[in-house]
Design an enzyme around this catalytic site. Structure first.
Site, PDB file in Angstrom:
ATOM      1  N   TYR A 151      19.437 -10.203   2.838  1.00 48.60           N
ATOM      2  CA  TYR A 151      19.618  -9.160   1.817  1.00 48.60           C
ATOM      3  C   TYR A 151      19.924  -7.816   2.489  1.00 48.60           C
ATOM      4  O   TYR A 151      20.906  -7.149   2.165  1.00 48.60           O
ATOM      5  CB  TYR A 151      18.348  -9.055   0.977  1.00 48.60           C
ATOM      6  CG  TYR A 151      18.449  -8.091  -0.181  1.00 48.60           C
ATOM      7  CD1 TYR A 151      19.252  -8.382  -1.288  1.00 48.60           C
ATOM      8  CD2 TYR A 151      17.736  -6.893  -0.182  1.00 48.60           C
ATOM      9  CE1 TYR A 151      19.331  -7.497  -2.363  1.00 48.60           C
ATOM     10  CE2 TYR A 151      17.811  -6.010  -1.255  1.00 48.60           C
ATOM     11  CZ  TYR A 151      18.613  -6.316  -2.346  1.00 48.60           C
ATOM     12  OH  TYR A 151      18.693  -5.438  -3.403  1.00 48.60           O
ATOM     13  N   GLU A 153      20.961  -6.959   5.545  1.00 48.91           N
ATOM     14  CA  GLU A 153      22.223  -6.821   6.284  1.00 48.91           C
ATOM     15  C   GLU A 153      23.434  -6.962   5.361  1.00 48.91           C
ATOM     16  O   GLU A 153      24.480  -6.357   5.601  1.00 48.91           O
ATOM     17  CB  GLU A 153      22.291  -7.830   7.434  1.00 48.91           C
ATOM     18  CG  GLU A 153      21.240  -7.600   8.525  1.00 48.91           C
ATOM     19  CD  GLU A 153      21.420  -6.308   9.339  1.00 48.91           C
ATOM     20  OE1 GLU A 153      22.177  -5.411   8.932  1.00 48.91           O
ATOM     21  OE2 GLU A 153      20.770  -6.211  10.395  1.00 48.91           O
ATOM     22  N   TYR A 210      -0.648  -9.472  -1.036  1.00 48.39           N
ATOM     23  CA  TYR A 210      -0.209 -10.002   0.253  1.00 48.39           C
ATOM     24  C   TYR A 210      -0.710  -9.082   1.373  1.00 48.39           C
ATOM     25  O   TYR A 210      -0.516  -7.856   1.304  1.00 48.39           O
ATOM     26  CB  TYR A 210       1.315 -10.125   0.301  1.00 48.39           C
ATOM     27  CG  TYR A 210       1.905 -11.041  -0.765  1.00 48.39           C
ATOM     28  CD1 TYR A 210       1.101 -11.952  -1.458  1.00 48.39           C
ATOM     29  CD2 TYR A 210       3.257 -11.004  -1.063  1.00 48.39           C
ATOM     30  CE1 TYR A 210       1.633 -12.794  -2.425  1.00 48.39           C
ATOM     31  CE2 TYR A 210       3.802 -11.847  -2.030  1.00 48.39           C
ATOM     32  CZ  TYR A 210       2.976 -12.736  -2.710  1.00 48.39           C
ATOM     33  OH  TYR A 210       3.506 -13.560  -3.675  1.00 48.39           O
ATOM     34  N   ASP A 212      -3.414  -6.968   3.604  1.00 51.13           N
ATOM     35  CA  ASP A 212      -4.628  -6.246   3.194  1.00 51.13           C
ATOM     36  C   ASP A 212      -4.380  -5.306   2.012  1.00 51.13           C
ATOM     37  O   ASP A 212      -5.302  -4.658   1.511  1.00 51.13           O
ATOM     38  CB  ASP A 212      -5.236  -5.492   4.393  1.00 51.13           C
ATOM     39  CG  ASP A 212      -4.313  -4.404   4.927  1.00 51.13           C
ATOM     40  OD1 ASP A 212      -3.252  -4.125   4.294  1.00 51.13           O
ATOM     41  OD2 ASP A 212      -4.634  -3.811   5.973  1.00 51.13           O
ATOM     42  N   GLN A 215      -0.149  -1.719   2.371  1.00 53.40           N
ATOM     43  CA  GLN A 215       1.282  -1.380   2.412  1.00 53.40           C
ATOM     44  C   GLN A 215       1.644  -0.622   1.135  1.00 53.40           C
ATOM     45  O   GLN A 215       0.991  -0.814   0.100  1.00 53.40           O
ATOM     46  CB  GLN A 215       2.158  -2.640   2.589  1.00 53.40           C
ATOM     47  CG  GLN A 215       2.285  -3.559   1.393  1.00 53.40           C
ATOM     48  CD  GLN A 215       1.225  -4.640   1.359  1.00 53.40           C
ATOM     49  OE1 GLN A 215       0.099  -4.403   1.764  1.00 53.40           O
ATOM     50  NE2 GLN A 215       1.570  -5.817   0.871  1.00 53.40           N
ATOM     51  N   ARG A 281       7.069   2.613   2.033  1.00 55.71           N
ATOM     52  CA  ARG A 281       8.377   2.920   1.444  1.00 55.71           C
ATOM     53  C   ARG A 281       8.208   4.047   0.435  1.00 55.71           C
ATOM     54  O   ARG A 281       7.396   3.944  -0.485  1.00 55.71           O
ATOM     55  CB  ARG A 281       8.985   1.694   0.772  1.00 55.71           C
ATOM     56  CG  ARG A 281      10.379   1.983   0.237  1.00 55.71           C
ATOM     57  CD  ARG A 281      10.999   0.771  -0.399  1.00 55.71           C
ATOM     58  NE  ARG A 281      11.263  -0.287   0.562  1.00 55.71           N
ATOM     59  CZ  ARG A 281      11.352  -1.569   0.221  1.00 55.71           C
ATOM     60  NH1 ARG A 281      11.155  -1.926  -1.024  1.00 55.71           N
ATOM     61  NH2 ARG A 281      11.619  -2.475   1.128  1.00 55.71           N
TER      62      ARG A 281
HETATM   63  N1  UDP Z   1       3.350  -8.217  -2.906  1.00 56.81           N
HETATM   64  C1  UDP Z   1       2.007  -8.487  -3.167  1.00 56.81           C
HETATM   65  N2  UDP Z   1       1.718  -9.436  -4.088  1.00 56.81           N
HETATM   66  C2  UDP Z   1       2.657 -10.107  -4.788  1.00 56.81           C
HETATM   67  C3  UDP Z   1       4.036  -9.815  -4.543  1.00 56.81           C
HETATM   68  C4  UDP Z   1       4.345  -8.865  -3.582  1.00 56.81           C
HETATM   69  O1  UDP Z   1       1.100  -7.885  -2.570  1.00 56.81           O
HETATM   70  O2  UDP Z   1       2.307 -10.942  -5.636  1.00 56.81           O
HETATM   71  C5  UDP Z   1       3.665  -7.156  -1.934  1.00 56.81           C
HETATM   72  C6  UDP Z   1       4.771  -7.485  -0.941  1.00 56.81           C
HETATM   73  O3  UDP Z   1       4.225  -8.127   0.200  1.00 56.81           O
HETATM   74  C7  UDP Z   1       5.323  -6.110  -0.644  1.00 56.81           C
HETATM   75  C8  UDP Z   1       5.136  -5.355  -1.950  1.00 56.81           C
HETATM   76  O4  UDP Z   1       4.160  -6.072  -2.680  1.00 56.81           O
HETATM   77  O5  UDP Z   1       4.554  -5.468   0.353  1.00 56.81           O
HETATM   78  C9  UDP Z   1       6.412  -5.249  -2.761  1.00 56.81           C
HETATM   79  O6  UDP Z   1       6.967  -6.522  -2.874  1.00 56.81           O
HETATM   80  P1  UDP Z   1       8.168  -6.868  -3.842  1.00 56.81           P
HETATM   81  O7  UDP Z   1       8.464  -8.322  -3.651  1.00 56.81           O
HETATM   82  O8  UDP Z   1       7.882  -6.415  -5.225  1.00 56.81           O
HETATM   83  O9  UDP Z   1       9.398  -5.987  -3.348  1.00 56.81           O
HETATM   84  P2  UDP Z   1       9.911  -5.436  -1.929  1.00 56.81           P
HETATM   85  O10 UDP Z   1       9.625  -3.993  -1.978  1.00 56.81           O
HETATM   86  O11 UDP Z   1       9.153  -6.120  -0.824  1.00 56.81           O
HETATM   87  O12 UDP Z   1      11.349  -5.775  -1.932  1.00 56.81           O
END
Ligand code: UDP
Length: 321
Positions: A151, A153, A210, A212, A215, A281
């Site tokens: 995605y 790249e 996902y 701790d 993030q 982010r």
């Molecule tokens: N994530 C989570 N639980 C979930 C789905 C995603 O903790 O059920 C986390 C994922 O690891 C990431 C963040 O939420 O750190 C955002 O994930 P998403 O898939 O919504 O979008 P991304 O910003 O990663 O494209």
């Protein structure tokens, strides 16, 4: 106006907003991740046409020409791509193709009609960022061979191709870097964090965090995002523009907010962190603020409420997801 990916989550809201602004809209979508049900309410609207087709298909320009005839085309907006991590990880080669071959074909269509080209790029071009918040001048930190690279790249290549055409072919281009966006019409099984938490909380289940959960992401309500896209499309602003909500949350804070809005005690179920998952982010939206006069208006809890209410409406009307 041609909207590739117009049956997707953001695409369908964009089609609707463009129709409301008086544009005629051709939604070009192969429905691999987008759904006809997202635009079912537009099918009878004057000025809306749905064309099922794959933007990587060699015959796509001819199929578009057959529908457009000798009408003028103001712009080609390219939102065609699987966008949620589970969706693009399930379609790695298709995702690379739509960002590269698909972008090439759509740029050719824009050039042929002397139309503006709007590329829906992404905050993923910054990868796991070493600069925080991310400004458009930051070049990013992307693993070129990691799972997410299909995605990241593809979108980076799409930006490169767009920029090269601006220089070489005089393409009139706009590049939006879209940050995490949420709202009505997200597919319940798209695997994104907002969708997962909302549906898990509604079912009375623990929310799957996902890693701790420290993030961060910054969540933009879809109506704000679409206003930003249209402001950019109608502006004379060249070069990438970040479009997102700059208020940053940890995933644990998001779970608490979802629990509050739904009225349940948030319970967390920690799961392994996916590979190359960005740790932080947050968009720096100074460019959009200054050059477009745009900024998001919907706060997270208000947007979550609107999203949950839309699910109630869908359930009440017995509509198909
Ligand atoms: N994530 C989570 N639980 C979930 C789905 C995603 O903790 O059920 C986390 C994922 O690891 C990431 C963040 O939420 O750190 C955002 O994930 P998403 O898939 O919504 O979008 P991304 O910003 O990663 O494209």
């Amino acid at each position: 106006m041609i909207v590739a990916g117009g049956s997707g989550f953001i695409g369908s809201h964009l089609c609707e907003a463009l129709l409301n602004r008086g544009y005629r809209v051709l939604d070009l979508d192969d429905h691999s991740t987008g759904r006809v049900s997202n635009v079912a309410h537009l099918l009878d609207v004057d000025g809306f046409t749905l064309l099922e087709g794959d933007v990587t298909d060699g015959g796509i320009a001819g199929r578009v020409a057959a529908v457009v005839g000798d009408e003028t085309v103001a712009a080609v907006a390219h939102l065609a791509s699987a966008a949620s991590p589970p969706a693009y990880l399930a379609r790695p080669l298709e995702t690379l193709a739509v960002g590269s071959i698909g972008t090439d074909r759509l740029i050719s269509i824009a050039l042929r009609y002397e139309a503006r080209f709007l590329l829906a790029s992404t905050s993923e071009v910054y990868g796991d960022p070493l600069e925080h918040p991310q400004r458009e001048t930051y070049w990013g930190n992307v693993n070129p061979i990691g799972e997410r690279s299909v995605y990241d790249e593809a979108k980076r290549f799409a930006e490169a191709l767009t920029a090269a055409h601006e220089r070489a072919s005089g393409l009139d281009a706009r590049i939006a870097r879209i940050f995490n966006t949420y709202g009505p019409r997200m597919q319940p099984d798209d695997g994104r964090v907002v969708t997962n938490f909302v549906h898990q909380a509604l079912r009375g289940e623990a929310m799957t965090v996902y890693g701790d959960g420290t993030q961060t992401r910054s969540f933009c309500f879809v109506s704000d995002e679409v206003e930003g896209l249209i402001a950019l499309l109608e502006s004379e602003v060249r070069g990438p523009v970040n479009l997102g909500n700059p208020t940053e949350f940890t995933m644990i804070e998001l779970a608490v907010a979802v629990g509050e809005v739904i009225g349940v005690e948030p319970r967390l179920d920690h799961r392994p962190l996916p590979s190359d998952d960005p740790k932080v982010r947050q968009p720096d939206i100074s460019r959009a603020r200054e050059l477009l006069g745009w900024e998001p208006r919907v706060a997270l809890r208000d947007g979550l409420r609107l999203m949950v209410d839309s699910l109630d409406d869908t359930a009440a009307s017995g509509a198909d997801h």
